[in-house]
Motif scaffolding. Sequence first.
Motif, PDB file in Angstrom:
ATOM      1  N   ASP B  39      42.135  69.054   6.249  1.00  0.00           N
ATOM      2  CA  ASP B  39      43.112  69.611   7.184  1.00  0.00           C
ATOM      3  C   ASP B  39      44.417  69.925   6.435  1.00  0.00           C
ATOM      4  O   ASP B  39      44.850  69.157   5.579  1.00  0.00           O
ATOM      5  CB  ASP B  39      43.380  68.550   8.252  1.00  0.00           C
ATOM      6  CG  ASP B  39      44.019  69.133   9.488  1.00  0.00           C
ATOM      7  OD1 ASP B  39      43.442  68.972  10.559  1.00  0.00           O
ATOM      8  OD2 ASP B  39      45.098  69.762   9.379  1.00  0.00           O
ATOM      9  N   HIS B  66      42.364  62.522   5.628  1.00  0.00           N
ATOM     10  CA  HIS B  66      42.501  63.396   6.782  1.00  0.00           C
ATOM     11  C   HIS B  66      43.811  63.144   7.514  1.00  0.00           C
ATOM     12  O   HIS B  66      44.584  62.271   7.140  1.00  0.00           O
ATOM     13  CB  HIS B  66      41.281  63.338   7.704  1.00  0.00           C
ATOM     14  CG  HIS B  66      40.906  61.979   8.189  1.00  0.00           C
ATOM     15  ND1 HIS B  66      40.188  61.099   7.429  1.00  0.00           N
ATOM     16  CD2 HIS B  66      41.131  61.363   9.365  1.00  0.00           C
ATOM     17  CE1 HIS B  66      39.983  59.980   8.112  1.00  0.00           C
ATOM     18  NE2 HIS B  66      40.552  60.119   9.302  1.00  0.00           N
ATOM     19  N   ARG B 403      36.686  61.409   9.672  1.00  0.00           N
ATOM     20  CA  ARG B 403      36.166  62.265  10.739  1.00  0.00           C
ATOM     21  C   ARG B 403      36.237  63.731  10.337  1.00  0.00           C
ATOM     22  O   ARG B 403      37.175  64.163   9.681  1.00  0.00           O
ATOM     23  CB  ARG B 403      36.980  62.085  12.021  1.00  0.00           C
ATOM     24  CG  ARG B 403      36.630  60.861  12.813  1.00  0.00           C
ATOM     25  CD  ARG B 403      37.194  60.943  14.215  1.00  0.00           C
ATOM     26  NE  ARG B 403      36.285  61.596  15.117  1.00  0.00           N
ATOM     27  CZ  ARG B 403      35.324  60.972  15.783  1.00  0.00           C
ATOM     28  NH1 ARG B 403      35.143  59.680  15.657  1.00  0.00           N
ATOM     29  NH2 ARG B 403      34.525  61.649  16.591  1.00  0.00           N
ATOM     30  N   ALA B 404      35.245  64.490  10.784  1.00  0.00           N
ATOM     31  CA  ALA B 404      35.250  65.934  10.543  1.00  0.00           C
ATOM     32  C   ALA B 404      35.497  66.663  11.857  1.00  0.00           C
ATOM     33  O   ALA B 404      35.785  67.848  11.867  1.00  0.00           O
ATOM     34  CB  ALA B 404      33.919  66.367   9.958  1.00  0.00           C
ATOM     35  N   MET B 405      35.395  65.951  12.983  1.00  0.00           N
ATOM     36  CA  MET B 405      35.460  66.636  14.280  1.00  0.00           C
ATOM     37  C   MET B 405      36.058  65.687  15.302  1.00  0.00           C
ATOM     38  O   MET B 405      35.946  64.467  15.174  1.00  0.00           O
ATOM     39  CB  MET B 405      34.019  67.055  14.579  1.00  0.00           C
ATOM     40  CG  MET B 405      33.573  67.013  15.940  1.00  0.00           C
ATOM     41  SD  MET B 405      31.834  67.441  16.209  1.00  0.00           S
ATOM     42  CE  MET B 405      31.282  68.447  14.897  1.00  0.00           C
ATOM     43  N   SER B 406      36.726  66.231  16.310  1.00  0.00           N
ATOM     44  CA  SER B 406      37.393  65.383  17.294  1.00  0.00           C
ATOM     45  C   SER B 406      36.368  64.706  18.200  1.00  0.00           C
ATOM     46  O   SER B 406      35.204  65.100  18.249  1.00  0.00           O
ATOM     47  CB  SER B 406      38.351  66.217  18.144  1.00  0.00           C
ATOM     48  OG  SER B 406      37.614  67.006  19.045  1.00  0.00           O
ATOM     49  N   ARG B 407      36.826  63.681  18.907  1.00  0.00           N
ATOM     50  CA  ARG B 407      35.936  62.951  19.814  1.00  0.00           C
ATOM     51  C   ARG B 407      35.393  63.860  20.911  1.00  0.00           C
ATOM     52  O   ARG B 407      34.247  63.760  21.312  1.00  0.00           O
ATOM     53  CB  ARG B 407      36.688  61.771  20.439  1.00  0.00           C
ATOM     54  CG  ARG B 407      36.971  60.715  19.433  1.00  0.00           C
ATOM     55  CD  ARG B 407      37.835  59.583  19.885  1.00  0.00           C
ATOM     56  NE  ARG B 407      37.948  58.705  18.741  1.00  0.00           N
ATOM     57  CZ  ARG B 407      37.052  57.787  18.437  1.00  0.00           C
ATOM     58  NH1 ARG B 407      36.033  57.573  19.227  1.00  0.00           N
ATOM     59  NH2 ARG B 407      37.181  57.071  17.355  1.00  0.00           N
ATOM     60  N   LYS B 447      32.503  63.348   8.006  1.00  0.00           N
ATOM     61  CA  LYS B 447      32.199  64.038   6.763  1.00  0.00           C
ATOM     62  C   LYS B 447      31.060  63.307   6.051  1.00  0.00           C
ATOM     63  O   LYS B 447      30.762  62.161   6.368  1.00  0.00           O
ATOM     64  CB  LYS B 447      33.432  64.014   5.851  1.00  0.00           C
ATOM     65  CG  LYS B 447      34.535  64.904   6.331  1.00  0.00           C
ATOM     66  CD  LYS B 447      35.705  64.822   5.375  1.00  0.00           C
ATOM     67  CE  LYS B 447      36.971  65.203   6.117  1.00  0.00           C
ATOM     68  NZ  LYS B 447      38.170  64.687   5.458  1.00  0.00           N
TER      69      LYS B 447
END
Lengths: 542, 476
Positions: B39, B66, B403-407, B447
């Motif tokens: 990011d 991140h 994390r690669a993506m939000s909840r 990730k």
Amino acid sequence: MKTYIVGGAVRDRLLGLPVADRDHVVVGATPDDMVALGYQPVGKDFPVFLHPQTHEEYALARTERKSGHGYKGFTVYAAPEVTLEEDLRRRDLTINAMAEDAAGALVDPYGGQRDLAARVFRHVSEAFAEDPVRILRVARFAARFNDFTVAPETNALMRRMVDNGEIDALVPERVWQEIARGLMEAQPSRMFQALRDCGALARLLPEIDCLFGVPQPPQHHPEIDTGVHVMLVVDWAAQQSMSLPVRFAALTHDLGKGVTPPELWPAHHGHEGKSVELVRALCERIRVPVDCRDLAVAVARDHGNAHRALELRPGTVVELLERVDAFRRPDRFEAFLQACECDFRGRPGYEDKPFPAPAYLRQALHAAQAVDAGAVARSVEPARIREAIFEARARAVAASRSQGGAHWEHFPHQADVGVRGIGPTLAAAFEQTARAMTAVVTDPTGVAANEAVDIRCEAPDDELLLVDWLNALILEMAARHLLFGRFEVSLDDHRLHATAWGEPVDLDKHQPAVEIKGATYTELKVGRNESGQWFAQCVVDV
Amino acid sequence: MNLAQFKQVSEVEWQIAPFGKMRVPAVIFADQALIRDMDEKVYEQLTNVATLPGIVQAAYAMPDAHWGYGFPIGGVAAFDADAGGVVSAGGVGFDISCGVRTLHTGLKAADIAPLKQRLADRLFAHIPAGVGSTGQLRLNANEMDAMLRGGARWAVEHGYGSAADLDRIEEQGCMAGAEPSKVSDQAKRRQRDEIGTLGSGNHYLELQEIVEIYDTKAADRFRLRVGEVVVSIHCGSRGLGHQIGTEFLKQMVIAAPGYGIELPDRELACAPINAPLGQAYLGAMRAAINCALANRQVIAHLTRQVFADLLPGTHLTLIYDVSHNTCKLEPHTVDGQSRRLYVHRKGATRAFGPGHPALPNELRDIGQPVLIGGSMGTASYILVGTETGMTRAFSSACHGAGRAMSRHQATRQWHGRALVDELASQGVLIRSPSLRGVAEEAPGAYKDVSAVVEAADRAGLARKVARLKPLVCIKG
């Protein structure tokens, strides 16, 4: 006989990406050799076998020669003397024309590694032109590998294939199949851009192509160009991991703007109705599946109403809910709201703007669903049942609105969750932010108001006060093992006094997803939005 | 991130020369694919950290970095108190001393295969996990203070585990300088019944099988053998740490202007180490480190009880216990000079190399075990601290996948029940009080931990020793 891993698996390994499927090529073998080794023949048009244990695909090395129009007109030649290089030569792009032998040694006769490093899609040979599907494949790769570009000579070749009519031989099912796959990639706009660059978009999806260059009113669309807007919308949908129907609806919602007479630009009054006709025709032509079509039609027809939801009369809201079939298909309604939100966010500067419509429509549906249709039906004569239910639902929507449109929503953050409350007063916004925070853990409507807790805090400004308020709730939730569902806040010059009602955590009933560690200063904002409503937001650490 | 904004020092090291108010350079350790996917906020936050007073050498980001709060998660920065250096609550994070401990079972995967379901069910029943769960212990005010001073040592004294465990914990299980009096009553209130609970979110307890060894010498010393089963526990200082983080963050935000500290971002709030507020935070934060160490010690004990019951004669021995959200005073050599620095590791693991005096005798010649947790259902790794690591990033390595993506995105892509079934079909048993929680923690939302570990290894931060595959996961 020798076997090699070929194609995407080799490419993805070199790119450091996870390898899903491995394809193999076998050199120096006949179909009989393969069967004798226990491989199971599966290929109809050319010799492909499944490995007896791994069930991975093994194809005999082959060459292909064009023998007719379209992607089916091929003569396949597979024989033990076909070399690996000959087999690789018939492949589309250099980055897909590499092989790896059993010892891991790379065979790269056409410069695949060089093009990977330069991040270029380059065709292997002129044989590329023999299959028009490859244009769609290259475009789809552009959407997946979004830092690659199409080599100028490859683009020129694709343009020739468009100009000489080869592209028109594509069957509609195949076009949809590739477009659908491309829509599910990381950055779908790049697929459409690649198709536009070689002129293919105008042939395959002219109704999308003609949106480019059509202006929209700058006060609602800073990007102005309709084509640019639609591309931002599909990319936003992809970024949010939306489903295929939502992405397709995002792509087609504004088709009607493409047929507005230029003298009326940048206005597009009534474009929704024209969009519906064009979406239906497009779906018919390329055989779009029913679930994608139905959502696309609903979004094309009603996205404008969804955006204006807060201004619509209660009866009009109920009509909208009925038209979208929200009462019977709440899942489709949710997808409808997602597509409308993508339409809103797909404009420069709108990524983080408050967009209250989906939460408001959800709340309206919730209120309208609470109407006991059976009881209403029994209370009136049969001829009036429909009307009476409609009126009762409209009254329920009106009642829920009299709370001043107060509502909450979540906004994305990479590791955690953003909570935002919106309401007619600052206190109402604070109440809604607290509800949004409960919603991170569980559905706030499922929390009973059995216990009341008194909370007071004070801070130098409204923003710090919001964080204090949320942290005070987090402390009470943690120390008392409670969840809160209802809040009443009063504010007096940066002093807050509130009551929170809730009940003890019940694992079966609440299915709590996660515990909140603290409210943070990230994305912390308190203020008024364009429509004059108060909002209060921050990210909570979970 | 746009690679053009970096000077590439090596295949896995990227530098940002000081500009604007930066006092030192910023350095990211990652391969090209990882850094490209990072990011943009990591860039912004890391260069912000580089502006803080008293920062030494550089602001570092690990390969799993991140978007965090003030500091990027995966950020490392060291400060010199005598040069006006600061301590930052955001630089440690809310979950103070969150970490991983791994215990050897001495069992083969084949030995536990017939008992896998029962082990999963019993561990899930015996170890409190998830929102609102409480532990067996109730601490009164005196006991609370004793726990905050004593850490894992306090737990051992109360019958949780043995003194042999303490050698295998950072700080020998007890963080010196903890001041329970600097911990607020609210923080203590949040902790009264939370000792011995896993928590929620990304916290877990896993049974894992050792599937690959990369470094036989270190693996021998850590007693890791392919096919054997270990237990890994990932959790932190629970509500007490969260409350301390929350309260000091606010105090530091309000006090910063008075110290003449200009904050580019409120989350970077900090106080001079030598100021009373800085000292108070250090005292409270160290108490929270002890709370986390005690918590993991008690959970390890509960795990041992389940094993003793189902597989009598099994001894779970501690391989090591690491913390990855801390600020610690450590000696480091900078430009040939030994200096005592306050090293913030926010989502980064301490990775002392061979010969470091802080390591127990039996590990001193080989280096510190570095435990890297994957996401639910994916691989975890054990690494070892290296000689070169001590000269880079103040002996620090990555801490997990990131994390690669939000909840929200995760819950749109996966359903908890389907995910549990799918992982079960791959031989991974998941037990969790919340299916939505499982969906939010889906392996695909993280990730690729292997890429992160590979980059840490190639950057010389730590060396790969073994890869572990999950068998059972108790998810908070």
